[in-house]
Design a protein around this motif. Sequence first.
Motif, PDB file in Angstrom:
ATOM      1  N   ALA A  50      -4.823  -3.618  -3.937  1.00  0.00           N
ATOM      2  CA  ALA A  50      -4.288  -3.411  -2.587  1.00  0.00           C
ATOM      3  C   ALA A  50      -2.965  -4.156  -2.405  1.00  0.00           C
ATOM      4  O   ALA A  50      -2.045  -3.649  -1.741  1.00  0.00           O
ATOM      5  CB  ALA A  50      -5.301  -3.863  -1.541  1.00  0.00           C
ATOM      6  N   TYR A  51      -2.858  -5.338  -2.986  1.00  0.00           N
ATOM      7  CA  TYR A  51      -1.596  -6.079  -2.894  1.00  0.00           C
ATOM      8  C   TYR A  51      -0.489  -5.345  -3.648  1.00  0.00           C
ATOM      9  O   TYR A  51       0.663  -5.338  -3.217  1.00  0.00           O
ATOM     10  CB  TYR A  51      -1.764  -7.499  -3.425  1.00  0.00           C
ATOM     11  N   GLY A  52      -0.834  -4.740  -4.773  1.00  0.00           N
ATOM     12  CA  GLY A  52       0.152  -3.952  -5.508  1.00  0.00           C
ATOM     13  C   GLY A  52       0.617  -2.742  -4.716  1.00  0.00           C
ATOM     14  O   GLY A  52       1.813  -2.435  -4.672  1.00  0.00           O
ATOM     15  N   LEU A  53      -0.326  -2.063  -4.063  1.00  0.00           N
ATOM     16  CA  LEU A  53       0.041  -0.915  -3.236  1.00  0.00           C
ATOM     17  C   LEU A  53       0.914  -1.338  -2.059  1.00  0.00           C
ATOM     18  O   LEU A  53       1.856  -0.639  -1.689  1.00  0.00           O
ATOM     19  CB  LEU A  53      -1.220  -0.200  -2.742  1.00  0.00           C
ATOM     20  N   LEU A  54       0.616  -2.500  -1.490  1.00  0.00           N
ATOM     21  CA  LEU A  54       1.451  -3.042  -0.418  1.00  0.00           C
ATOM     22  C   LEU A  54       2.868  -3.321  -0.930  1.00  0.00           C
ATOM     23  O   LEU A  54       3.849  -3.060  -0.239  1.00  0.00           O
ATOM     24  CB  LEU A  54       0.830  -4.316   0.144  1.00  0.00           C
ATOM     25  N   GLY A  55       2.970  -3.818  -2.155  1.00  0.00           N
ATOM     26  CA  GLY A  55       4.278  -4.057  -2.758  1.00  0.00           C
ATOM     27  C   GLY A  55       5.059  -2.777  -2.979  1.00  0.00           C
ATOM     28  O   GLY A  55       6.279  -2.737  -2.762  1.00  0.00           O
ATOM     29  N   ILE A  56       4.368  -1.724  -3.389  1.00  0.00           N
ATOM     30  CA  ILE A  56       5.029  -0.420  -3.560  1.00  0.00           C
ATOM     31  C   ILE A  56       5.572   0.054  -2.220  1.00  0.00           C
ATOM     32  O   ILE A  56       6.728   0.483  -2.107  1.00  0.00           O
ATOM     33  CB  ILE A  56       4.058   0.623  -4.158  1.00  0.00           C
ATOM     34  N   TYR A  57       4.736  -0.054  -1.196  1.00  0.00           N
ATOM     35  CA  TYR A  57       5.156   0.368   0.148  1.00  0.00           C
ATOM     36  C   TYR A  57       6.363  -0.445   0.617  1.00  0.00           C
ATOM     37  O   TYR A  57       7.346   0.115   1.119  1.00  0.00           O
ATOM     38  CB  TYR A  57       3.983   0.210   1.118  1.00  0.00           C
ATOM     39  N   ALA A  58       6.287  -1.763   0.447  1.00  0.00           N
ATOM     40  CA  ALA A  58       7.389  -2.629   0.890  1.00  0.00           C
ATOM     41  C   ALA A  58       8.672  -2.315   0.133  1.00  0.00           C
ATOM     42  O   ALA A  58       9.761  -2.268   0.727  1.00  0.00           O
ATOM     43  CB  ALA A  58       7.016  -4.094   0.712  1.00  0.00           C
ATOM     44  N   GLY A  59       8.572  -2.096  -1.168  1.00  0.00           N
ATOM     45  CA  GLY A  59       9.753  -1.757  -1.956  1.00  0.00           C
ATOM     46  C   GLY A  59      10.399  -0.464  -1.491  1.00  0.00           C
ATOM     47  O   GLY A  59      11.630  -0.368  -1.394  1.00  0.00           O
ATOM     48  N   GLU A  60       9.578   0.534  -1.175  1.00  0.00           N
ATOM     49  CA  GLU A  60      10.122   1.806  -0.695  1.00  0.00           C
ATOM     50  C   GLU A  60      10.752   1.651   0.691  1.00  0.00           C
ATOM     51  O   GLU A  60      11.790   2.241   0.970  1.00  0.00           O
ATOM     52  CB  GLU A  60       9.032   2.882  -0.666  1.00  0.00           C
ATOM     53  N   LYS A  61      10.131   0.859   1.562  1.00  0.00           N
ATOM     54  CA  LYS A  61      10.692   0.635   2.896  1.00  0.00           C
ATOM     55  C   LYS A  61      12.034  -0.100   2.819  1.00  0.00           C
ATOM     56  O   LYS A  61      12.918   0.135   3.638  1.00  0.00           O
ATOM     57  CB  LYS A  61       9.723  -0.161   3.778  1.00  0.00           C
TER      58      LYS A  61
END
Length: 95
Positions: A50-61
């Motif tokens: 879940a932390y990795g998915l949050l990182g993907i989201y943050a990077g895209e934002k």
Amino acid sequence: MAMEFGGAFDALADDDTWMDAAEVAAGYIGPMAVANVAEGATQFDVPNEAYGLLGIYAGEKMGRRMVSVGSGVYTIDALGQRFGLKNRVTSIGGA
């Protein structure tokens, strides 16, 4: 052959290559750091993926594709650990 070898050295000397590598590293290390802080400060046990998915989201934002790539690598690494794939791969060829 010499042209291909020279091209490889050009990539090593290219600042953009190192900036991309630094962003990928930040994307990989970021979720790990957030997980360590969050798990120490809360009682919740959130899967590392879940932390990795949050990182993907943050990077895209943020518009930082390489950060998203690094967080994706973190997510795949966490999944590999969860399902024992990482241990199997590291034990290949071992006694």
